[in-house]
Design a protein around this motif. Sequence first.
Motif, PDB file in Angstrom:
ATOM      1  N   THR A  81       0.846  -1.193   0.000  1.00 44.95           N
ATOM      2  CA  THR A  81       0.000   0.000   0.000  1.00 44.95           C
ATOM      3  C   THR A  81       0.875   1.233   0.000  1.00 44.95           C
ATOM      4  O   THR A  81       0.395   2.344  -0.187  1.00 44.95           O
ATOM      5  CB  THR A  81      -0.836   0.035   1.305  1.00 44.95           C
ATOM      6  N   THR A  82       2.147   1.035   0.274  1.00 44.89           N
ATOM      7  CA  THR A  82       3.088   2.137   0.467  1.00 44.89           C
ATOM      8  C   THR A  82       4.291   1.960  -0.467  1.00 44.89           C
ATOM      9  O   THR A  82       5.419   1.761   0.002  1.00 44.89           O
ATOM     10  CB  THR A  82       3.565   2.185   1.934  1.00 44.89           C
ATOM     11  N   PRO A  83       4.050   2.019  -1.783  1.00 47.89           N
ATOM     12  CA  PRO A  83       5.170   1.854  -2.720  1.00 47.89           C
ATOM     13  C   PRO A  83       6.180   2.984  -2.539  1.00 47.89           C
ATOM     14  O   PRO A  83       5.860   4.035  -1.989  1.00 47.89           O
ATOM     15  CB  PRO A  83       4.487   1.952  -4.102  1.00 47.89           C
ATOM     16  N   ASP A  84       7.415   2.761  -3.006  1.00 48.33           N
ATOM     17  CA  ASP A  84       8.437   3.814  -2.891  1.00 48.33           C
ATOM     18  C   ASP A  84       7.983   5.093  -3.604  1.00 48.33           C
ATOM     19  O   ASP A  84       8.233   6.196  -3.128  1.00 48.33           O
ATOM     20  CB  ASP A  84       9.757   3.343  -3.518  1.00 48.33           C
ATOM     21  N   HIS A  85       7.329   4.931  -4.754  1.00 44.84           N
ATOM     22  CA  HIS A  85       6.859   6.068  -5.553  1.00 44.84           C
ATOM     23  C   HIS A  85       5.490   5.713  -6.142  1.00 44.84           C
ATOM     24  O   HIS A  85       5.207   4.528  -6.358  1.00 44.84           O
ATOM     25  CB  HIS A  85       7.812   6.331  -6.731  1.00 44.84           C
ATOM     26  N   PRO A  86       4.645   6.735  -6.479  1.00 45.31           N
ATOM     27  CA  PRO A  86       3.404   6.405  -7.196  1.00 45.31           C
ATOM     28  C   PRO A  86       3.708   5.714  -8.533  1.00 45.31           C
ATOM     29  O   PRO A  86       2.925   4.914  -9.032  1.00 45.31           O
ATOM     30  CB  PRO A  86       2.747   7.773  -7.446  1.00 45.31           C
ATOM     31  N   ALA A 110      -3.788  -4.186  -3.126  1.00 47.20           N
ATOM     32  CA  ALA A 110      -5.063  -4.636  -2.549  1.00 47.20           C
ATOM     33  C   ALA A 110      -5.043  -4.378  -1.040  1.00 47.20           C
ATOM     34  O   ALA A 110      -5.688  -5.079  -0.269  1.00 47.20           O
ATOM     35  CB  ALA A 110      -5.329  -6.101  -2.855  1.00 47.20           C
ATOM     36  N   VAL A 111      -4.274  -3.387  -0.627  1.00 48.44           N
ATOM     37  CA  VAL A 111      -4.143  -2.956   0.767  1.00 48.44           C
ATOM     38  C   VAL A 111      -3.875  -4.203   1.655  1.00 48.44           C
ATOM     39  O   VAL A 111      -2.987  -4.987   1.323  1.00 48.44           O
ATOM     40  CB  VAL A 111      -5.352  -2.091   1.193  1.00 48.44           C
ATOM     41  N   THR A 288       0.466  -4.865   9.968  1.00 45.03           N
ATOM     42  CA  THR A 288       1.470  -4.552   8.948  1.00 45.03           C
ATOM     43  C   THR A 288       0.913  -4.738   7.546  1.00 45.03           C
ATOM     44  O   THR A 288       1.647  -4.912   6.584  1.00 45.03           O
ATOM     45  CB  THR A 288       2.744  -5.398   9.122  1.00 45.03           C
ATOM     46  N   SER A 289      -0.406  -4.700   7.429  1.00 39.12           N
ATOM     47  CA  SER A 289      -1.095  -4.690   6.136  1.00 39.12           C
ATOM     48  C   SER A 289      -0.625  -5.854   5.245  1.00 39.12           C
ATOM     49  O   SER A 289      -0.737  -7.012   5.645  1.00 39.12           O
ATOM     50  CB  SER A 289      -0.906  -3.326   5.475  1.00 39.12           C
ATOM     51  N   ALA A 290      -0.094  -5.574   4.071  1.00 37.70           N
ATOM     52  CA  ALA A 290       0.249  -6.656   3.131  1.00 37.70           C
ATOM     53  C   ALA A 290       1.341  -7.578   3.669  1.00 37.70           C
ATOM     54  O   ALA A 290       1.522  -8.692   3.167  1.00 37.70           O
ATOM     55  CB  ALA A 290       0.677  -6.070   1.790  1.00 37.70           C
ATOM     56  N   ALA A 291       2.092  -7.130   4.681  1.00 42.92           N
ATOM     57  CA  ALA A 291       3.163  -7.974   5.231  1.00 42.92           C
ATOM     58  C   ALA A 291       2.671  -8.880   6.343  1.00 42.92           C
ATOM     59  O   ALA A 291       3.398  -9.754   6.817  1.00 42.92           O
ATOM     60  CB  ALA A 291       4.292  -7.093   5.760  1.00 42.92           C
ATOM     61  N   SER A 292       1.418  -8.722   6.785  1.00 46.01           N
ATOM     62  CA  SER A 292       1.040  -9.329   8.060  1.00 46.01           C
ATOM     63  C   SER A 292       0.956 -10.849   8.016  1.00 46.01           C
ATOM     64  O   SER A 292       1.350 -11.513   8.974  1.00 46.01           O
ATOM     65  CB  SER A 292      -0.255  -8.701   8.596  1.00 46.01           C
ATOM     66  N   ILE A 293       0.455 -11.415   6.927  1.00 51.65           N
ATOM     67  CA  ILE A 293       0.320 -12.884   6.907  1.00 51.65           C
ATOM     68  C   ILE A 293       1.688 -13.580   6.873  1.00 51.65           C
ATOM     69  O   ILE A 293       1.924 -14.493   7.692  1.00 51.65           O
ATOM     70  CB  ILE A 293      -0.634 -13.333   5.792  1.00 51.65           C
ATOM     71  N   PRO A 294       2.629 -13.184   6.003  1.00 52.33           N
ATOM     72  CA  PRO A 294       3.933 -13.878   6.090  1.00 52.33           C
ATOM     73  C   PRO A 294       4.654 -13.644   7.416  1.00 52.33           C
ATOM     74  O   PRO A 294       5.336 -14.551   7.917  1.00 52.33           O
ATOM     75  CB  PRO A 294       4.728 -13.325   4.893  1.00 52.33           C
ATOM     76  N   LEU A 295       4.496 -12.458   8.016  1.00 54.46           N
ATOM     77  CA  LEU A 295       5.115 -12.239   9.341  1.00 54.46           C
ATOM     78  C   LEU A 295       4.470 -13.157  10.382  1.00 54.46           C
ATOM     79  O   LEU A 295       5.165 -13.706  11.254  1.00 54.46           O
ATOM     80  CB  LEU A 295       4.951 -10.778   9.773  1.00 54.46           C
ATOM     81  N   ALA A 296       3.158 -13.349  10.289  1.00 54.87           N
ATOM     82  CA  ALA A 296       2.483 -14.236  11.249  1.00 54.87           C
ATOM     83  C   ALA A 296       2.899 -15.694  11.023  1.00 54.87           C
ATOM     84  O   ALA A 296       3.084 -16.454  11.979  1.00 54.87           O
ATOM     85  CB  ALA A 296       0.966 -14.091  11.113  1.00 54.87           C
ATOM     86  N   LEU A 297       3.051 -16.087   9.753  1.00 49.89           N
ATOM     87  CA  LEU A 297       3.503 -17.461   9.462  1.00 49.89           C
ATOM     88  C   LEU A 297       4.883 -17.697  10.068  1.00 49.89           C
ATOM     89  O   LEU A 297       5.128 -18.726  10.724  1.00 49.89           O
ATOM     90  CB  LEU A 297       3.551 -17.693   7.944  1.00 49.89           C
ATOM     91  N   ALA A 298       5.795 -16.733   9.855  1.00 49.18           N
ATOM     92  CA  ALA A 298       7.168 -16.913  10.351  1.00 49.18           C
ATOM     93  C   ALA A 298       7.192 -16.979  11.875  1.00 49.18           C
ATOM     94  O   ALA A 298       7.910 -17.803  12.457  1.00 49.18           O
ATOM     95  CB  ALA A 298       8.053 -15.772   9.854  1.00 49.18           C
ATOM     96  N   GLY A 319      -8.513  -2.475   2.442  1.00 44.50           N
ATOM     97  CA  GLY A 319      -9.112  -1.365   1.721  1.00 44.50           C
ATOM     98  C   GLY A 319      -9.441  -1.754   0.294  1.00 44.50           C
ATOM     99  O   GLY A 319      -8.872  -2.672  -0.284  1.00 44.50           O
ATOM    100  N   GLY A 320     -10.380  -1.010  -0.239  1.00 46.10           N
ATOM    101  CA  GLY A 320     -10.868  -1.283  -1.597  1.00 46.10           C
ATOM    102  C   GLY A 320     -12.388  -1.229  -1.675  1.00 46.10           C
ATOM    103  O   GLY A 320     -12.906  -0.529  -2.486  1.00 46.10           O
TER     104      GLY A 320
END
Length: 347
Positions: A81-86, A110-111, A288-298, A319-320
């Motif tokens: 959701t937070t790319p380096d640039h648009p 996809a937030v 952590t939005s898009a990062a949350s599932i792999p962080l939870a798996l680890a 969001g969406g």
Amino acid sequence: MNTAAVLTGLGTYVPPRVVTNEELSRTMDTSDEWIRTRTGIAQRHWADTGTATSDLAVEAGARALKSAGSADVDLVVLATTTPDHPCPATAPQVASRLGLRTVAAYDVAAVCSGFVYALACAAGAIAAGVAERVLVIGAETYSTILNPDDRTTSVIFGDGAGAVVLRAGDPSEPGALLAHDLGSDGSLKDLIMVPGGGSRQPVTGAAEPGPRPADSYFGMQGKPVFRHAVTRMAESSQAVLDRAGWAAQSVDWFVGHQANVRILHAVADQLGMDKERTVVNLDRVGNTSAASIPLALADAVSDGLLAPGHRVLLSAFGGGVTWGSTALVWPDITTDRDISPKTPRSS
Ligand code: COA
């Protein structure tokens, strides 16, 4: 037999700076007690000024490639959701910095559902023969879009990145993604939004240092988001359970998007699952939005919960609005602490 996408590597990274509830309560009208009881969050990690999403994505991506035992991939899909640039997408830069030369690379927006969407994109590319091995990354620096004056969002979100490697394989193998379910309802787009900086509302270009315009910050209507998240995650989870032919009670671990522990338990309730089967690490990392599932798996692996052969249900809402779910049997992969360090807890 159809070609399946098989999970073969996992790596994560969180920036070192831990921000506790107590620290936030010194600068805004909130308290550790409110945040813990309403969300389950005790702390989050925020990147230092100057650190971008690609920096976290490269760290997590390198660890996932190491975990997979090979840096041989032909596609990088980055959910953020937070790319380096648009513009341009962040994925090509991440691929290049990982030494992956000229591989295909694109972002998925996809937030908080981004990682589950990216898994489905990668699985589709593998099934279509477009790619043999795919690096899927979810990476976020929400600290760069949080309004420091908005206690309803600032206490919730954290920064981090998680990545997996998927390879072409057989649906009967452990690690094969067995079913996907994705959905959206754009009529609810206003519930979660950064209004400024797109084609609807271009940036006005204030180059002078000073307060940021309010429309450049992330906004959220928490109550309706909570309600829709529970309904959609439960429905979507049930859809993949049906497609996988699994009873809810046979699932070993429900690894839902780490938004709020009350959302996770409500979804488990609706599915008829034991709450004890819910993986929770949002106390340590926030949302952590898009990062949350792999962080939870680890964290589930390093906490000794998730083991090879376990049935795993992934589900997210964002969001969406968007939502999505995936089912897989956990594979026997290397996720030692050098590759996927356990997210530290504050004392
Ligand atoms: N600290 C202290 N008080 C706070 C606060 C904070 N950080 N944020 C809000 N409040 C206050 C509100 O102002 C309100 O006060 P009032 O009763 O005097 O008006 C009160 O707490 C209750 O607020 P409300 O918004 O009704 O709380 P809630 O129980 O709905 O919890 C969320 C708020 C944001 C935690 C909850 O709605 C939620 O988790 N929503 C989903 C968010 C999410 O997961 N988003 C990502 C999904 S992708």
